[in-house]
Write an enzyme that holds these catalytic residues in place. Structure first.
Site, PDB file in Angstrom:
ATOM      1  CE  LYS A 134      -4.461   0.835   0.011  1.00  0.00           C
ATOM      2  NZ  LYS A 134      -5.517   0.270  -0.119  1.00  0.00           N
ATOM      3  CG  ASP A 174      -7.356   3.447  -0.988  1.00  0.00           C
ATOM      4  OD1 ASP A 174      -8.000   2.427  -0.264  1.00  0.00           O
ATOM      5  OD2 ASP A 174      -7.580   4.362  -0.208  1.00  0.00           O
TER       6      ASP A 174
HETATM    7  P1  NDP Z   1     -13.019   8.077  -2.882  1.00  0.00           P
HETATM    8  O1  NDP Z   1     -11.963   8.836  -2.634  1.00  0.00           O
HETATM    9  O2  NDP Z   1     -12.734   7.929  -4.094  1.00  0.00           O
HETATM   10  O3  NDP Z   1     -14.140   8.281  -2.188  1.00  0.00           O
HETATM   11  C1  NDP Z   1     -13.958   8.617  -0.679  1.00  0.00           C
HETATM   12  C2  NDP Z   1     -15.849   8.953   0.264  1.00  0.00           C
HETATM   13  O4  NDP Z   1     -15.437   9.208   1.135  1.00  0.00           O
HETATM   14  C3  NDP Z   1     -15.324  10.861  -0.466  1.00  0.00           C
HETATM   15  O5  NDP Z   1     -16.795  10.617  -0.695  1.00  0.00           O
HETATM   16  C4  NDP Z   1     -15.044  11.630   0.403  1.00  0.00           C
HETATM   17  O6  NDP Z   1     -15.633  12.589   1.431  1.00  0.00           O
HETATM   18  C5  NDP Z   1     -15.515  10.229   1.500  1.00  0.00           C
HETATM   19  N1  NDP Z   1     -15.051  10.666   3.225  1.00  0.00           N
HETATM   20  C6  NDP Z   1     -14.299  10.408   3.925  1.00  0.00           C
HETATM   21  N2  NDP Z   1     -13.862  10.810   4.945  1.00  0.00           N
HETATM   22  C7  NDP Z   1     -14.981  10.955   4.931  1.00  0.00           C
HETATM   23  C8  NDP Z   1     -16.031  10.793   6.257  1.00  0.00           C
HETATM   24  N3  NDP Z   1     -15.211  11.366   7.241  1.00  0.00           N
HETATM   25  N4  NDP Z   1     -16.914  11.463   6.515  1.00  0.00           N
HETATM   26  C9  NDP Z   1     -17.706  10.851   5.370  1.00  0.00           C
HETATM   27  N5  NDP Z   1     -17.312  10.715   4.756  1.00  0.00           N
HETATM   28  C10 NDP Z   1     -16.270  10.940   4.060  1.00  0.00           C
HETATM   29  O7  NDP Z   1     -12.280   6.916  -2.194  1.00  0.00           O
HETATM   30  P2  NDP Z   1     -12.649   5.345  -2.260  1.00  0.00           P
HETATM   31  O8  NDP Z   1     -14.066   5.196  -2.415  1.00  0.00           O
HETATM   32  O9  NDP Z   1     -11.375   4.094  -3.270  1.00  0.00           O
HETATM   33  O10 NDP Z   1     -12.167   4.369  -0.484  1.00  0.00           O
HETATM   34  C11 NDP Z   1     -13.362   5.074   0.288  1.00  0.00           C
HETATM   35  C12 NDP Z   1     -12.751   3.205   1.426  1.00  0.00           C
HETATM   36  O11 NDP Z   1     -12.674   2.235   0.570  1.00  0.00           O
HETATM   37  C13 NDP Z   1     -11.365   3.731   1.875  1.00  0.00           C
HETATM   38  O12 NDP Z   1     -11.188   2.865   3.010  1.00  0.00           O
HETATM   39  C14 NDP Z   1     -10.800   3.139   1.242  1.00  0.00           C
HETATM   40  O13 NDP Z   1      -9.066   2.157   1.515  1.00  0.00           O
HETATM   41  C15 NDP Z   1     -11.593   1.963   0.569  1.00  0.00           C
HETATM   42  N6  NDP Z   1     -11.093   0.994  -1.124  1.00  0.00           N
HETATM   43  C16 NDP Z   1     -11.418   1.486  -1.783  1.00  0.00           C
HETATM   44  C17 NDP Z   1     -10.980   0.155  -3.448  1.00  0.00           C
HETATM   45  C18 NDP Z   1     -10.969   0.828  -4.078  1.00  0.00           C
HETATM   46  O14 NDP Z   1     -10.938  -0.546  -4.682  1.00  0.00           O
HETATM   47  N7  NDP Z   1     -10.942   2.310  -4.517  1.00  0.00           N
HETATM   48  C19 NDP Z   1     -11.050  -1.408  -2.806  1.00  0.00           C
HETATM   49  C20 NDP Z   1     -10.932  -1.342  -1.512  1.00  0.00           C
HETATM   50  C21 NDP Z   1     -11.579  -0.740  -0.012  1.00  0.00           C
HETATM   51  P3  NDP Z   1     -15.212  13.876  -0.119  1.00  0.00           P
HETATM   52  O15 NDP Z   1     -16.042  13.581  -1.319  1.00  0.00           O
HETATM   53  O16 NDP Z   1     -15.639  14.721   0.058  1.00  0.00           O
HETATM   54  O17 NDP Z   1     -14.016  13.629  -0.507  1.00  0.00           O
HETATM   55  O1  2IT Z   2      -7.809  -1.280  -0.555  1.00  0.00           O
HETATM   56  C1  2IT Z   2      -7.498  -2.107  -1.486  1.00  0.00           C
HETATM   57  O2  2IT Z   2      -8.087  -3.311  -1.373  1.00  0.00           O
HETATM   58  C2  2IT Z   2      -8.174  -1.078  -3.056  1.00  0.00           C
HETATM   59  N1  2IT Z   2      -7.694   0.307  -3.006  1.00  0.00           N
HETATM   60  C3  2IT Z   2      -8.151  -1.627  -4.582  1.00  0.00           C
HETATM   61  C4  2IT Z   2      -6.843  -1.950  -4.385  1.00  0.00           C
HETATM   62  C5  2IT Z   2      -6.101  -2.333  -5.979  1.00  0.00           C
HETATM   63  O3  2IT Z   2      -4.719  -2.819  -5.669  1.00  0.00           O
HETATM   64  O4  2IT Z   2      -6.725  -3.412  -6.909  1.00  0.00           O
END
Ligand code: NDP
Ligand code: 2IT
Length: 453
Positions: A134, A174
């Protein structure tokens, strides 16, 4: 009655946790992730003590390496800024390091290490050949122009490029890192390498070599996992009232799939507050606001006059059947869990990484709420990343429906593996322990086979 074997396993685990605290001061998120993992392994160590003899857990909590570096860049006014870049390469027993990059001011060593540690096990659950890593930076992408994002990511890649590659370490997105950022990194990496190595990144734009469905895969996968959990209770997503925190890559597609399967999504949030409509939110409008306009969620009121925006208060106060925390770590605490239980929630499924505090999880489990842990429930994203790597290597590309079918099978398999490990180790129904044990065993057996390294 506590047996000698159990006592030995408990004291071994407590000892490892203490060592982690001592050696890694001020890394609370990292201890939290290690603690959750280690405690659930006690029943496994009782039955298979050789994992303790081989010091597998001690070796797993110590990353192969942690890279930190300076990222200097200039903004549109010519002002120079310095951020810190990170990449933790945690474990490559079963494949190249694999995991996302996060750009957010909160990023530090503790956050990167908790994410990298959990990624080892999540990736193992997918049954694909990917190890755990990561990275990211404390850079804040909010409000930056495309050119600023480009200059920052180029500078970030100038250093990170030395440590990655299709068979070494394969970053993806992420929080704060999506297709735009990945494609800039691909461009700079290609320039520095002097070679076109598509498979060095996943989450690329489709024309840059990305996979169909990677964008949707984490959110869709979380809902497919929820479907499996509910099926076990002879229930379904259809007709359920759902709340989803966040409005980013994971959240948007969890909402889209939940609606497609007949649920009503009544609330979602971003870092500024949450929106609510009893009759259901219009997910395509939220996508337009967050993905295209890159605005805050309150703009949704321009599309839907019956919705309300709540700047104060927490999304978890909204009455629902199913809750999907899909924003960030520790966003759902014990008080939130109490509120959810009081309002009759039946299942909580983690789309984000470690979004629920330990106390929140305990409270939910003690009150018979079905719990889908992130390591299992959000593994769909990285699973489709591995499918992207496979397509890049073979130069054969699959259709959306083909990948969707594979994703469904992978999520069903992860559920099955987690549920059966829980049953086998006498913690039936506890998907956290089941997922942790199944994932640990897979990596541990390979580490034993590979010798003491
Ligand atoms: P993004 O940056 O696309 O989206 C994050 C969202 O969460 C944004 O809308 C942000 O708001 C909001 N946010 C952040 N902090 C807070 C809070 N304290 N309260 C409410 N909303 C909040 O990130 P991802 O969707 O990619 O990731 C989200 C989560 O999923 C993380 O924990 C990540 O590690 C996990 N994850 C992601 C994967 C992926 O493929 N992308 C895979 C597996 C897990 P704002 O728009 O205002 O910034
Ligand atoms: O937390 C996660 O699994 C991710 N942000 C995606 C990682 C990846 O390599 O697709």
């Amino acid at each position: 009655m506590t047996t000698i074997k159990q006592k030995k396993a408990e004291s071994y685990v407590n000892n490892v946790i203490e060592q982690v605290k001592e050696k890694n001061p001020n890394q609370p998120e990292f201890y939290q992730a290690v603690q959750e993992m280690a405690h659930s392994l006690i029943p496994l160590f009782e039955r298979v003590p050789h994992y303790m003899d081989y010091a597998i857990l001690e070796r797993m909590v110590e990353p192969d390496r942690m890279i930190t570096f300076r990222v200097a860049w200039s903004d549109d006014d010519g002002v120079i800024h310095v951020n810190r870049g990170f990449r933790v390469q945690f474990n490559n027993a079963i494949g190249p390091y694999k995991g996302g990059l996060r750009f957010d001011p909160s990023v530090n060593e503790s956050i990167v290490k908790f994410l990298g540690f959990d990624q080892i096990f999540k990736n193992a659950l997918t049954d694909q050949a990917i190890g755990g890593g990561k990275g990211g930076s404390d850079f804040d992408p909010k409000g930056k122009s495309d050119m600023e994002i480009m200059r920052f990511t180029q500078s970030f890649m100038n250093e990170l490029s030395k440590y990655i590659g299709p068979n070494v370490d394969v970053p993806a997105g992420d929080i704060g890192v999506g297709g735009r950022e990945i494609d800039f990194m691909v461009g700079q990496y290609k320039r520095l390498r002097g070679a076109f190595e598509k498979g060095a990144f996943t989450g690329k734009g489709i024309d840059v070599g990305g996979s169909l469905m990677r964008t949707e895969s984490t959110g869709y996968g979380a809902v497919y996992f929820a479907e499996q959990m509910l099926k076990h209770e002879e229930s379904d997503v259809e007709g359920k009232k759902v709340i989803v925190s966040g409005a980013g890559k994971v959240s948007l597609y969890a909402m889209e799939k939940a609606v497609e399967l007949g649920a009503t999504v009544v609330a979602c949030s971003d870092s500024s507050g949450y929106i609510f409509n009893e009759d259901g939110l219009d997910v395509s409008a939220i996508k337009q606001i967050k993905e295209e306009e890159r605005k805050q969620i309150s703009s949704y009121l321009d599309y839907d006059e019956n919705a309300t925006f709540h700047e104060e208060g927490r999304i978890w106060e909204v009455k629902c059947d199913l809750a999907f925390p899909c924003a960030t770590q520790n966003e759902l605490d014990e008080d939130d869990a109490k509120q959810l239980v009081e309002n009759g929630v039946t299942a909580v499924v983690e789309g984000a990484n470690m979004p629920c505090t330990e106390k929140a999880i305990q409270y939910l489990q003690n009150n018979d709420v079905r719990f889908g842990p992130g390591k299992a429930a959000n593994a769909g994203g990285v699973a489709v990343s591995a499918l992207e790597m496979a397509q890049n290597s073979s130069r054969v590309y699959w259709s959306f429906d083909e990948i969707d079918g594979m994703l469904k099978d992978i999520m069903a398999d992860i559920y099955k593996k987690s549920a059966s490990a829980a049953k086998e180790y006498d913690v039936e129904g506890d998907l956290i322990s089941g997922a942790n044990i199944a994932a640990f065993k897979k990596v541990a057996d390979v580490m034993v086979a590979q010798g003491i390294i």
